[in-house]
Motif scaffolding. Structure first.
Motif, mmCIF file in Angstrom:
data_model
loop_
_atom_site.group_PDB
_atom_site.id
_atom_site.type_symbol
_atom_site.label_atom_id
_atom_site.label_comp_id
_atom_site.label_asym_id
_atom_site.label_seq_id
_atom_site.Cartn_x
_atom_site.Cartn_y
_atom_site.Cartn_z
ATOM 1 N N VAL A 46 -3.700 3.091 -2.325
ATOM 2 C CA VAL A 46 -3.277 4.149 -1.408
ATOM 3 C C VAL A 46 -3.987 3.892 -0.083
ATOM 4 N N LEU A 47 -3.269 4.012 1.032
ATOM 5 C CA LEU A 47 -3.855 3.693 2.340
ATOM 6 C C LEU A 47 -3.962 4.933 3.218
ATOM 7 N N LEU A 48 -5.179 5.172 3.723
ATOM 8 C CA LEU A 48 -5.453 6.198 4.732
ATOM 9 C C LEU A 48 -5.975 5.493 5.975
ATOM 10 N N LEU A 49 -6.076 6.228 7.069
ATOM 11 C CA LEU A 49 -6.722 5.718 8.277
ATOM 12 C C LEU A 49 -8.025 6.482 8.491
ATOM 13 N N SER A 50 -8.932 5.889 9.259
ATOM 14 C CA SER A 50 -10.305 6.394 9.300
ATOM 15 C C SER A 50 -10.508 7.594 10.221
ATOM 16 N N ARG A 51 -9.676 7.749 11.231
ATOM 17 C CA ARG A 51 -9.873 8.838 12.190
ATOM 18 C C ARG A 51 -8.915 9.963 11.850
ATOM 19 N N THR A 52 -9.409 10.857 11.019
ATOM 20 C CA THR A 52 -8.605 11.941 10.486
ATOM 21 C C THR A 52 -8.930 13.256 11.204
ATOM 22 N N ALA A 53 -8.150 14.286 10.891
ATOM 23 C CA ALA A 53 -8.355 15.569 11.571
ATOM 24 C C ALA A 53 -9.721 16.158 11.250
ATOM 25 N N GLU A 54 -10.203 15.938 10.032
ATOM 26 C CA GLU A 54 -11.531 16.368 9.610
ATOM 27 C C GLU A 54 -12.178 15.211 8.862
ATOM 28 N N PRO A 55 -13.500 15.234 8.685
ATOM 29 C CA PRO A 55 -14.142 14.157 7.926
ATOM 30 C C PRO A 55 -13.551 14.047 6.517
ATOM 31 N N LEU A 56 -13.437 12.828 6.029
ATOM 32 C CA LEU A 56 -12.680 12.586 4.803
ATOM 33 C C LEU A 56 -13.329 13.160 3.547
ATOM 34 N N SER A 103 0.850 -1.193 0.000
ATOM 35 C CA SER A 103 0.000 0.000 0.000
ATOM 36 C C SER A 103 0.882 1.237 0.000
ATOM 37 N N VAL A 104 0.481 2.252 -0.740
ATOM 38 C CA VAL A 104 1.185 3.531 -0.725
ATOM 39 C C VAL A 104 0.805 4.254 0.559
ATOM 40 N N MET A 105 1.761 4.379 1.469
ATOM 41 C CA MET A 105 1.536 5.084 2.720
ATOM 42 C C MET A 105 1.770 6.574 2.488
ATOM 43 N N VAL A 106 0.851 7.406 2.953
ATOM 44 C CA VAL A 106 0.978 8.850 2.760
ATOM 45 C C VAL A 106 0.643 9.574 4.052
ATOM 46 N N ASN A 107 1.234 10.745 4.192
ATOM 47 C CA ASN A 107 0.884 11.637 5.301
ATOM 48 C C ASN A 107 -0.386 12.375 4.909
ATOM 49 N N TYR A 108 -1.532 11.730 5.130
ATOM 50 C CA TYR A 108 -2.790 12.194 4.542
ATOM 51 C C TYR A 108 -3.263 13.540 5.077
#
Length: 368
Positions: free
Chosen positions: A173-183, A146-151
């Motif tokens: 591309v991989l993100l995580l679900s609990r982000t600073a704002e809704p995705l 997976s492409v890891m990114v500083n989302y």
């Protein structure tokens, strides 16, 4: 690929179906040995001096320590030492070979996503991407990275996606679900645009470091609440992406929701349709019913597999979501691992089983 070749005979003469596992968690044996070589001396020194500070209220790690060490099966520790998921040979012996895994999607955790220092996060994600190729995909052709990114920083994320576009070692591309704002917020849109440009799906794995609790009202008391909350967290981010117009803006975007279950999706879609029918004037950019957008753009991994009291009810859920939209996953090597021999609580015909365990993933990732 000919599935008759992929299917493997067991010692008792039965055929073991080939599978895709869309959620495998690799881990470095040692950051200094396996990750530092891909970091500049500046960042090596920074990590040695200051460590990794995540964007959350609990600076030493997750708020609720796992019931098992490293959130792992106790038998997943390699005999030669190291963390679970850190030894490719042992992974082959314990999981890939006995379960006839023909495609494994690597989703590294603790990969630098969500670090408070954005420059460090971008450098660390890049290092993890290089490590995945060097230690995993180049040594085991069944595995894809997976492409890891500083989302939280779209600029560095886009640069990393563009850098790896077309690289056959990477499947998503991989993100995580609990982000600073809704995705669905526009700060994340350049990531979706870059993923579409690269022809890569965007996977969103449960958990993350957005700085907020999994609930809408504060930190829960127990780890079990954290686990159950992954489903509601995924509902929130999906609603955000639908109503903010992400799928309308990026018609080729493919979204994969990882490790949050899937049985909740029909009820969420019905509720979104009902609200949209009454208040669509607020979101004129959403021109189609949310359920249509979901069916067109969203895939889900099966782990953790729901187990309704009446098992046949699961078939109704499969049919509503679309049997071509479910991707089998085990969550290896974690303690709630779904054994492919026992994970599916309902009977499926041979063609449906092949689609469920392997075909859907191969088609999504463009391997057919």
């Amino acid at each position: 690929m000919n599935l008759q070749v992929l299917n493997r005979k067991q010692q008792d003469g039965r055929t073991r179906l080939a599978i895709a596992d869309c959620d495998i968690h690799p881990s470095p044996k040692s950051l200094e040995v396996e990750i530092y070589p891909y970091l500049s001396r500046r960042w090596q020194s920074h990590l040695s001096t200051y460590g990794m500070i995540y964007r959350q209220g609990f600076p030493t790690g997750p708020a609720f320590p796992k019931g098992q060490p490293d959130a792992a099966r106790r038998d997943a520790y390699p005999p030669g030492g190291g963390r679970p998921g850190s030894d490719l040979d042992f992974m082959r012996e314990q999981h890939l070979d006995p379960n006839n895994v023909q495609l494994g999607i690597l989703n590294p955790l603790r990969s630098g996503q969500g670090l408070q220092n954005g420059d460090l996060a971008a450098a660390y994600c890049r290092a993890v991407n290089e490590w995945q190729v060097a230690e995993w995909t180049s040594r085991e052709p069944r595995l894809k990275a997976s492409v890891m990114v500083n989302y939280e920083d779209a600029v560095s994320s886009v640069a990393e996606i563009d850098r790896l576009a077309g690289n056959p070692n990477f499947a998503q591309v991989l993100l995580l679900s609990r982000t600073a704002e809704p995705l669905g917020q526009r700060r994340y849109w350049p990531i979706y645009e870059a993923a579409c440009r690269a022809g890569l799906p965007v996977a969103v794995h449960a958990f993350g470091y957005g700085g907020s609790p999994v609930t809408g009202g504060g930190w829960p008391s127990y780890y079990i609440e954290e686990m159950v909350g992954h489903a509601s967290n995924s509902q929130s981010l999906l609603a955000s992406m639908v109503f903010e117009g992400v799928f309308e803006r990026f018609p080729t975007l493919r979204l994969i929701l990882v490790e949050a279950g899937f049985a909740w999706l029909p009820a969420l879609a019905w509720r979104m349709d009902r609200a949209w029918n009454r208040m669509r004037d607020e979101v004129p950019h959403v021109t189609r019913p949310p359920s249509e957008l979901v069916r067109e753009h969203v895939w889900l991994t099966t782990q953790p597999m729901e187990e309704p009291e009446h098992r046949a009810d699961l078939l109704d859920i499969f049919d509503w979501i679309g049997r071509d939209r479910l991707l089998f996953a085990t969550d290896y090597p974690h303690w709630d691992y779904d054994d492919p021999a026992h994970a599916l609580p309902v009977r499926l015909g041979a063609a449906d089983r092949e689609q469920f365990f392997l075909g859907n993933a191969r088609r999504l990732y463009g391997l057919d």
